[in-house]
Design an enzyme around this catalytic site. Sequence first.
Site, PDB file in Angstrom:
ATOM      1  N   MET A   1       0.850  -1.194   0.000  1.00  0.00           N
ATOM      2  CA  MET A   1       0.000   0.000   0.000  1.00  0.00           C
ATOM      3  C   MET A   1       0.888   1.247   0.000  1.00  0.00           C
ATOM      4  O   MET A   1       0.440   2.340   0.366  1.00  0.00           O
ATOM      5  CB  MET A   1      -0.938  -0.001   1.210  1.00  0.00           C
ATOM      6  CG  MET A   1      -1.901  -1.191   1.190  1.00  0.00           C
ATOM      7  SD  MET A   1      -3.532  -0.817   1.832  1.00  0.00           S
ATOM      8  CE  MET A   1      -3.155  -0.388   3.509  1.00  0.00           C
TER       9      MET A   1
ATOM     10  N   HIS B   1       8.775   1.007   3.794  1.00  0.00           N
ATOM     11  CA  HIS B   1       9.801   1.017   4.847  1.00  0.00           C
ATOM     12  C   HIS B   1      10.707  -0.200   4.644  1.00  0.00           C
ATOM     13  O   HIS B   1      10.528  -0.968   3.685  1.00  0.00           O
ATOM     14  CB  HIS B   1       9.158   1.038   6.239  1.00  0.00           C
ATOM     15  CG  HIS B   1       8.118  -0.023   6.435  1.00  0.00           C
ATOM     16  ND1 HIS B   1       8.411  -1.359   6.412  1.00  0.00           N
ATOM     17  CD2 HIS B   1       6.773   0.073   6.614  1.00  0.00           C
ATOM     18  CE1 HIS B   1       7.315  -2.061   6.594  1.00  0.00           C
ATOM     19  NE2 HIS B   1       6.290  -1.219   6.709  1.00  0.00           N
TER      20      HIS B   1
ATOM     21  N   GLY C   1      10.853  -3.029   5.935  1.00  0.00           N
ATOM     22  CA  GLY C   1      10.171  -4.329   5.826  1.00  0.00           C
ATOM     23  C   GLY C   1       9.769  -4.615   4.389  1.00  0.00           C
ATOM     24  O   GLY C   1      10.011  -5.711   3.866  1.00  0.00           O
ATOM     25  N   HIS C   2       9.176  -3.601   3.724  1.00  0.00           N
ATOM     26  CA  HIS C   2       8.807  -3.788   2.317  1.00  0.00           C
ATOM     27  C   HIS C   2      10.064  -4.054   1.475  1.00  0.00           C
ATOM     28  O   HIS C   2      10.063  -4.914   0.601  1.00  0.00           O
ATOM     29  CB  HIS C   2       8.151  -2.523   1.748  1.00  0.00           C
ATOM     30  CG  HIS C   2       6.853  -2.155   2.390  1.00  0.00           C
ATOM     31  ND1 HIS C   2       6.707  -1.042   3.195  1.00  0.00           N
ATOM     32  CD2 HIS C   2       5.626  -2.744   2.340  1.00  0.00           C
ATOM     33  CE1 HIS C   2       5.454  -0.962   3.596  1.00  0.00           C
ATOM     34  NE2 HIS C   2       4.782  -1.973   3.113  1.00  0.00           N
TER      35      HIS C   2
ATOM     36  N   ASP D   1       1.610  -8.843  10.123  1.00  0.00           N
ATOM     37  CA  ASP D   1       0.254  -9.146  10.553  1.00  0.00           C
ATOM     38  C   ASP D   1       0.054 -10.648  10.333  1.00  0.00           C
ATOM     39  O   ASP D   1      -0.235 -11.100   9.224  1.00  0.00           O
ATOM     40  CB  ASP D   1      -0.747  -8.324   9.724  1.00  0.00           C
ATOM     41  CG  ASP D   1      -2.193  -8.593  10.130  1.00  0.00           C
ATOM     42  OD1 ASP D   1      -2.464  -9.662  10.711  1.00  0.00           O
ATOM     43  OD2 ASP D   1      -3.041  -7.730   9.852  1.00  0.00           O
TER      44      ASP D   1
ATOM     45  N   GLN E   1      -3.310 -11.843   8.874  1.00  0.00           N
ATOM     46  CA  GLN E   1      -3.403 -11.567   7.436  1.00  0.00           C
ATOM     47  C   GLN E   1      -2.572 -12.585   6.641  1.00  0.00           C
ATOM     48  O   GLN E   1      -3.021 -13.112   5.618  1.00  0.00           O
ATOM     49  CB  GLN E   1      -2.921 -10.147   7.114  1.00  0.00           C
ATOM     50  CG  GLN E   1      -2.811  -9.900   5.622  1.00  0.00           C
ATOM     51  CD  GLN E   1      -2.397  -8.478   5.261  1.00  0.00           C
ATOM     52  OE1 GLN E   1      -3.214  -7.583   5.326  1.00  0.00           O
ATOM     53  NE2 GLN E   1      -1.142  -8.293   4.865  1.00  0.00           N
TER      54      GLN E   1
END
Length: 173
Positions: free
Chosen positions: A42, A46, A48-49, A162, A165
């Site tokens: 989205m 950061h 993590g992405h 998550d 998810q």
Amino acid sequence: MVRRHKPGARTRMARARSVSSLRKAVAALRARGERVAFVPTMGALHEGHLSLVRLARRSAERVVVSLFVNPLQFGPREDFSRYPRPTARDRALLAAEGVDLVWEPEVADVYPPGDRTRVHVDGLSDVLEGASRPGHFAGVTTVVTRLLNAVQPDLLWLGQKDAQQALILERLC
Ligand code: PAF
């Protein structure tokens, strides 16, 4: 002189908006039989992405990333319009990681007017976070289904921050 194509050789990052331009661009990436790894996001990227993008780069010759703030996974009291969208910064970060194609659809590209079709993973979507955010996980599973349907990647990379998810999306796949 015959120019040889080096599999996975870096090219300038391409950008797509509509589903048809995305499909054309993915077909061009696949033209030499190279595999495509996909990282849906989205935006507001950061570390993590970026770690997912690096894993994706190691797993396939070509990497596609989507930047799409999905309205369907926001509840009525969660502020979709105020979600950060630092698009220029996101693009620069992805280009620096050697991403081949960034897909930035409009809401109407993913949810055409009049669209009422939803994807729901029964059970797990309705407990824990799903119980306090009704419809949230159906929003996630619906968008991921649509993104996957458009990109049709060989590999999908998702974060595990998550855990609920991640498990729901594993079941979806
Ligand atoms: O985890 C996220 O960033 C989002 O839920 C996802 C998987 C990109 C779907 O919009």
